[in-house]
Design a protein around this motif. Structure first.
Motif, PDB file in Angstrom:
ATOM      1  N   ILE A 265      60.627  42.352 -15.958  1.00 40.52           N
ATOM      2  CA  ILE A 265      60.484  42.868 -17.322  1.00 40.52           C
ATOM      3  C   ILE A 265      59.191  42.363 -17.957  1.00 40.52           C
ATOM      4  CG2 ILE A 265      61.484  42.835 -19.640  1.00 40.52           C
ATOM      5  CD1 ILE A 265      64.237  42.688 -18.343  1.00 40.52           C
ATOM      6  N   GLY A 266      58.913  41.067 -17.777  1.00 40.22           N
ATOM      7  CA  GLY A 266      57.677  40.523 -18.321  1.00 40.22           C
ATOM      8  C   GLY A 266      56.449  41.126 -17.688  1.00 40.22           C
ATOM      9  N   PHE A 267      56.513  41.395 -16.381  1.00 38.46           N
ATOM     10  CA  PHE A 267      55.376  41.972 -15.667  1.00 38.46           C
ATOM     11  C   PHE A 267      55.126  43.416 -16.090  1.00 38.46           C
ATOM     12  CE2 PHE A 267      53.810  44.374 -11.957  1.00 38.46           C
ATOM     13  CZ  PHE A 267      52.583  43.752 -11.779  1.00 38.46           C
ATOM     14  N   LEU A 268      56.204  44.187 -16.254  1.00 36.76           N
ATOM     15  CA  LEU A 268      56.068  45.606 -16.579  1.00 36.76           C
ATOM     16  C   LEU A 268      55.764  45.849 -18.046  1.00 36.76           C
ATOM     17  CD1 LEU A 268      59.003  47.075 -14.458  1.00 36.76           C
ATOM     18  CD2 LEU A 268      56.564  47.311 -14.008  1.00 36.76           C
ATOM     19  N   PHE A 269      55.888  44.824 -18.876  1.00 38.49           N
ATOM     20  CA  PHE A 269      55.663  45.005 -20.311  1.00 38.49           C
ATOM     21  C   PHE A 269      54.223  45.436 -20.592  1.00 38.49           C
ATOM     22  CE2 PHE A 269      55.103  43.769 -24.732  1.00 38.49           C
ATOM     23  CZ  PHE A 269      56.280  44.237 -25.293  1.00 38.49           C
ATOM     24  N   ALA A 270      53.268  44.834 -19.869  1.00 37.77           N
ATOM     25  CA  ALA A 270      51.860  45.207 -20.071  1.00 37.77           C
ATOM     26  C   ALA A 270      51.611  46.652 -19.668  1.00 37.77           C
ATOM     27  CB  ALA A 270      50.961  44.265 -19.270  1.00 37.77           C
ATOM     28  N   PHE A 271      52.270  47.134 -18.606  1.00 40.16           N
ATOM     29  CA  PHE A 271      52.117  48.529 -18.203  1.00 40.16           C
ATOM     30  C   PHE A 271      52.722  49.464 -19.241  1.00 40.16           C
ATOM     31  CE2 PHE A 271      51.711  46.262 -14.203  1.00 40.16           C
ATOM     32  CZ  PHE A 271      50.666  46.925 -13.595  1.00 40.16           C
ATOM     33  N   MET A 272      53.782  49.030 -19.879  1.00 38.50           N
ATOM     34  CA  MET A 272      54.388  49.849 -20.923  1.00 38.50           C
ATOM     35  C   MET A 272      53.471  49.951 -22.130  1.00 38.50           C
ATOM     36  SD  MET A 272      58.305  48.444 -20.579  1.00 38.50           S
ATOM     37  CE  MET A 272      58.918  49.362 -21.974  1.00 38.50           C
ATOM     38  N   LEU A 273      52.659  48.918 -22.381  1.00 40.63           N
ATOM     39  CA  LEU A 273      51.678  48.994 -23.463  1.00 40.63           C
ATOM     40  C   LEU A 273      50.679  50.117 -23.213  1.00 40.63           C
ATOM     41  CD1 LEU A 273      50.799  45.276 -24.353  1.00 40.63           C
ATOM     42  CD2 LEU A 273      51.769  46.998 -25.869  1.00 40.63           C
ATOM     43  N   SER A 274      50.216  50.235 -21.965  1.00 46.16           N
ATOM     44  CA  SER A 274      49.275  51.313 -21.643  1.00 46.16           C
ATOM     45  C   SER A 274      49.944  52.671 -21.774  1.00 46.16           C
ATOM     46  CB  SER A 274      48.726  51.127 -20.225  1.00 46.16           C
ATOM     47  OG  SER A 274      49.776  51.195 -19.265  1.00 46.16           O
ATOM     48  N   GLY A 275      51.236  52.756 -21.411  1.00 39.54           N
ATOM     49  CA  GLY A 275      51.956  54.010 -21.588  1.00 39.54           C
ATOM     50  C   GLY A 275      52.158  54.365 -23.048  1.00 39.54           C
ATOM     51  N   ALA A 276      52.236  53.350 -23.899  1.00 42.83           N
ATOM     52  CA  ALA A 276      52.415  53.597 -25.330  1.00 42.83           C
ATOM     53  C   ALA A 276      51.198  54.282 -25.937  1.00 42.83           C
ATOM     54  CB  ALA A 276      52.698  52.288 -26.055  1.00 42.83           C
ATOM     55  N   VAL A 277      49.999  53.978 -25.434  1.00 41.19           N
ATOM     56  CA  VAL A 277      48.780  54.610 -25.951  1.00 41.19           C
ATOM     57  C   VAL A 277      48.849  56.120 -25.752  1.00 41.19           C
ATOM     58  CG1 VAL A 277      46.277  54.736 -25.725  1.00 41.19           C
ATOM     59  CG2 VAL A 277      47.433  52.530 -25.516  1.00 41.19           C
ATOM     60  N   LEU A 278      49.225  56.552 -24.538  1.00 33.52           N
ATOM     61  CA  LEU A 278      49.340  57.986 -24.255  1.00 33.52           C
ATOM     62  C   LEU A 278      50.469  58.619 -25.063  1.00 33.52           C
ATOM     63  CD1 LEU A 278      48.918  57.848 -20.374  1.00 33.52           C
ATOM     64  CD2 LEU A 278      47.226  58.633 -22.032  1.00 33.52           C
ATOM     65  N   THR A 279      51.593  57.930 -25.121  1.00 34.15           N
ATOM     66  CA  THR A 279      52.753  58.480 -25.821  1.00 34.15           C
ATOM     67  C   THR A 279      52.469  58.681 -27.301  1.00 34.15           C
ATOM     68  OG1 THR A 279      54.199  57.331 -24.257  1.00 34.15           O
ATOM     69  CG2 THR A 279      55.204  58.154 -26.275  1.00 34.15           C
ATOM     70  N   GLU A 280      51.876  57.686 -27.931  1.00 36.31           N
ATOM     71  CA  GLU A 280      51.578  57.791 -29.357  1.00 36.31           C
ATOM     72  C   GLU A 280      50.546  58.872 -29.621  1.00 36.31           C
ATOM     73  OE1 GLU A 280      52.455  53.075 -30.391  1.00 36.31           O
ATOM     74  OE2 GLU A 280      50.415  53.861 -30.414  1.00 36.31           O
ATOM     75  N   GLY A 281      49.613  59.068 -28.692  1.00 31.99           N
ATOM     76  CA  GLY A 281      48.611  60.109 -28.875  1.00 31.99           C
ATOM     77  C   GLY A 281      49.193  61.505 -28.750  1.00 31.99           C
TER      78      GLY A 281
END
Length: 336
Positions: A265-281
């Motif tokens: 979970i801690g490792f994948l959290f940073a990848f989810m941050l990058s996914g949030a950029v696309l999702t919010e856009g």
């Protein structure tokens, strides 16, 4: 335990300090190479009066001579920036002279809502699928779960988002509103874009989509961890005592498999941050990812640094929580 916690906190602070300095240095290098961003205050194409330009440079802390020397780390402005952060002064934007702290109070809650649903989706789905695959090792269900999660993980997030927005969301929204009404929960949850009047409802589907990032990795990690514990002595003892399979799985297997899961979970959290950029856009969500992306386009150096600083703080904080959970889950780690 106290020494372990203090050591991890100091390491987290050191990591955050290094990240802040690198962000500052890259911003300074950008100013030294690309030119003075204070010109954006006058519209970019106008030639401002030198006295007015000097006043704007002083206002945005760009008047230091280090910005004229390429490669200079600009230590003095960096120290001043840290002092301002400690005092709660995050500065203002070049375009519109808006307070950055006020902007963060708008963007951060939306990103937090997005991550609440993302983490719940990732943990719940991967836990169910990983446990299911582990209990049916080598069978059709095991191969189906692994194949399906790998297929879902191989599809880019932006493709899932675009498919949902332009193919799925519109007919689903019309169908739901025709039955339950426009202002109902079902009438809003499938919307193809964000609605500030329903901040929680219209962010559920985007959060679920972001939660699919790393789903295959997390599912395989849970499966491998539980398979290791299913063959251990304490599980065989529990079976010999006649405990039900569900109780063995929940109380003994899942509980003793939590350390690798927390790591994932801690490792994948940073990848989810990058996914949030696309999702919010794509979904039009006014969150941190969208704010940083727009700030880069507008050459808002201070806003970019503040946004990335907040993101770095969140990642470091999550890593710290993961380290502390290690000690809570396995007391032996405290003495290492």
């Amino acid at each position: 335990m106290g020494r372990y916690v203090i050591r991890r906190i100091l390491q987290a602070l050191l990591t955050l300090g290094i990240v802040l300095f690198l962000l500052h240095y890259l911003m300074a290098l950008s100013v030294q190479i690309r030119g003075n961003p204070a010109l954006l205050f006058f519209g970019g194409d106008r030639t401002p009066d030198p006295a007015m330009l000097e006043q704007v440079e002083r206002l945005y802390n760009l008047d230091n001579s280090c910005y004229e020397r390429v490669g200079d780390p600009c230590i003095t402005p960096f120290v001043e920036r840290l002092q301002d952060y400690v005092q709660g002064d995050l500065g203002t934007t070049l375009n519109g002279n808006r307070d950055v702290a006020q902007l963060l109070s708008i963007y951060i809650p939306n990103t937090l809502r997005l991550f609440v649903f993302s983490v719940i989706t990732l943990v719940a789905v991967s836990m169910v699928l990983g446990t299911w695959a582990a209990r049916h090792r080598g069978r059709f269900i095991d191969h189906t779960v692994r194949g399906t999660t790998i297929l879902a993980d191989s599809i880019p997030v932006f493709l899932i988002l675009l498919s949902y927005v332009y193919i799925v969301a519109v007919p689903l929204t019309r169908w739901a509103r025709g039955i339950w009404g426009t202002e109902s929960f079902m009438g809003q949850v499938f919307r193809p874009n964000y609605n500030p009047d329903y901040p929680w409802t219209t962010i559920i589907i985007p959060g679920i989509i972001v939660g699919t990032v790393g789903l295959a990795t997390m599912t395989r990690l849970i499966r491998a961890s539980q398979l290791e514990n299913l063959g251990s002595d304490f599980v065989r003892t529990a079976r010999a005592k006649g405990l039900k399979p569900m109780r063995i799985t929940i109380v003994h297997v899942i509980r003793n498999s939590m350390i690798p899961i927390v790591t994932g979970i801690g490792f994948l959290f940073a990848f989810m941050l990058s996914g949030a950029v696309l999702t919010e856009g794509v979904m039009g969500i006014p969150g941190m990812g969208r704010m940083i992306f727009q700030a880069v386009q507008r050459q808002e150096g201070n806003l970019v640094i503040v946004g990335l600083t907040v993101s770095a703080f969140v990642v470091v904080f999550v890593s710290l929580i993961v380290d502390l959970l290690y000690a809570a889950l396995d007391p032996r780690i405290r003495y290492e």
